[in-house]
Design a protein around this motif. Structure first.
Motif, short mmCIF file in Angstrom:
data_model
loop_
_atom_site.label_atom_id
_atom_site.label_comp_id
_atom_site.label_asym_id
_atom_site.label_seq_id
_atom_site.Cartn_x
_atom_site.Cartn_y
_atom_site.Cartn_z
N LEU A 153 0.72 -1.24 0.09
CA LEU A 153 -0.03 0.04 0.00
C LEU A 153 0.84 1.20 -0.05
O LEU A 153 0.33 2.11 -0.59
CB LEU A 153 -0.93 0.26 1.11
CG LEU A 153 -2.06 -1.04 1.18
CD1 LEU A 153 -2.71 -0.99 2.38
CD2 LEU A 153 -2.99 -0.58 0.05
N PHE A 154 2.11 1.40 0.56
CA PHE A 154 2.73 2.40 0.95
C PHE A 154 4.00 2.66 0.31
O PHE A 154 4.82 3.58 0.85
CB PHE A 154 2.78 2.86 2.42
CG PHE A 154 1.36 2.72 3.16
CD1 PHE A 154 0.63 3.79 3.00
CD2 PHE A 154 0.94 1.69 3.85
CE1 PHE A 154 -0.76 3.87 3.33
CE2 PHE A 154 -0.38 1.97 4.60
CZ PHE A 154 -1.37 2.92 4.43
N SER A 155 4.38 1.63 -0.47
CA SER A 155 5.94 1.73 -0.99
C SER A 155 6.16 2.78 -1.60
O SER A 155 7.39 3.37 -1.29
CB SER A 155 6.00 0.38 -1.89
OG SER A 155 5.12 0.39 -2.87
N GLU A 156 5.24 3.34 -2.48
CA GLU A 156 5.76 4.80 -3.12
C GLU A 156 5.90 5.90 -2.21
O GLU A 156 7.06 6.50 -2.36
CB GLU A 156 4.72 5.22 -4.07
CG GLU A 156 4.24 4.17 -5.27
CD GLU A 156 5.47 3.87 -6.06
OE1 GLU A 156 6.45 4.63 -6.31
OE2 GLU A 156 5.60 2.58 -6.43
N THR A 162 12.07 8.06 2.18
CA THR A 162 13.37 7.75 2.58
C THR A 162 14.35 8.12 1.53
O THR A 162 15.69 8.04 1.75
CB THR A 162 13.58 6.20 2.99
OG1 THR A 162 12.99 5.44 1.66
CG2 THR A 162 12.71 5.94 3.87
N GLU A 163 13.96 8.84 0.57
CA GLU A 163 14.83 9.27 -0.76
C GLU A 163 15.55 8.11 -1.20
O GLU A 163 16.78 8.04 -1.66
CB GLU A 163 15.87 10.29 -0.33
CG GLU A 163 15.03 11.55 0.29
CD GLU A 163 16.05 12.51 0.58
OE1 GLU A 163 17.10 12.57 0.70
OE2 GLU A 163 15.16 13.66 0.78
N ALA A 164 15.09 6.76 -1.13
CA ALA A 164 15.82 5.49 -1.66
C ALA A 164 15.67 5.57 -3.26
O ALA A 164 14.51 6.17 -3.50
CB ALA A 164 14.96 4.56 -1.14
N ASP A 165 16.51 5.18 -3.76
CA ASP A 165 16.69 4.94 -5.30
C ASP A 165 15.52 4.11 -5.96
O ASP A 165 15.58 2.68 -5.64
CB ASP A 165 17.90 4.94 -5.79
CG ASP A 165 18.20 4.93 -7.32
OD1 ASP A 165 17.19 5.25 -8.09
OD2 ASP A 165 19.47 4.75 -7.82
#
Length: 199
Positions: A153-156, A162-165
């Protein structure tokens, strides 16, 4: 959900059911139970009367969608191995197909847990079959489902926060799957050995 009506008509019973359930799944994931049968029929390219004839009312359609998803999840759990192995497979299913998680979230928000209960009971029974001697099987599955559902649900938002690539998403999700399986293998979650019969 495409409601342009440009989809070719499906007329045979099996084709109608497949087209309707595919369109319904997308509709329920996008709008919850507020999606109308007319919208589902239009997206499926099926005459509204054929939807009622071959699939039923909206509740029948929703139950059929949930039943199919439960079969996929149950088969993944029953494929063998341990609870952590089953969790890895469920995580992969959740990543590949986020619609079921979204449908479940809509139903929970709408207070329709009655529609999910039977499916969840079957899932828990499948886990108990993999790990029949563990009093922690339910806790292990609940932990896994919480993580899988939350990520689906919340990955985006989590990736953005978290500013993950996003390019490393596959690698991150593989690491998360392994971490979740490892957590479930911690000693406090280990299955209890079967009790020996009294002599």
């Amino acid at each position: 959900m495409d409601t342009s009506g440009s989809t070719p008509q499906a007329w045979g019973r099996d084709e109608v059911r497949r087209a309707v359930l595919r369109a319904a799944r997308s509709g329920f994931a996008a709008k919850g139970t507020s999606v109308t049968i007319r919208e589902i029929a239009s997206a499926a390219g099926v005459n509204l009367g054929l939807v009622h004839k071959h699939v039923g009312n909206k509740e029948d359609i929703l139950r059929a969608v949930l039943e199919r998803d439960t079969e996929v999840s149950t088969a993944a759990i029953e494929a063998g191995g341990s609870v952590p192995d089953a969790v890895r497979r469920l995580f992969d299913i959740g990543l590949a197909d986020r619609e079921y998680v979204r449908i479940s979230a809509w139903l929970l928000l709408e207070g329709r847990t009655d529609l999910l209960l039977g499916n969840q009971v079957r899932g828990m029974a499948a886990v108990r079959g993999v790990d029949p001697h563990s009093h922690t099987a339910d806790v292990r599955l609940m932990t896994a489902l919480a993580a899988i559902s939350g990520w689906s649900l919340f990955s985006e938002g989590i990736l953005a926060f978290t500013e993950a690539d996003n390019a490393d998403r596959d690698k991150l999700e593989g690491q998360m799957s392994e971490l979740l399986a490892t957590i479930l293998e911690l000693p406090q979650f280990a299955p209890e050995p079967p009790s020996s019969p009294l002599r």
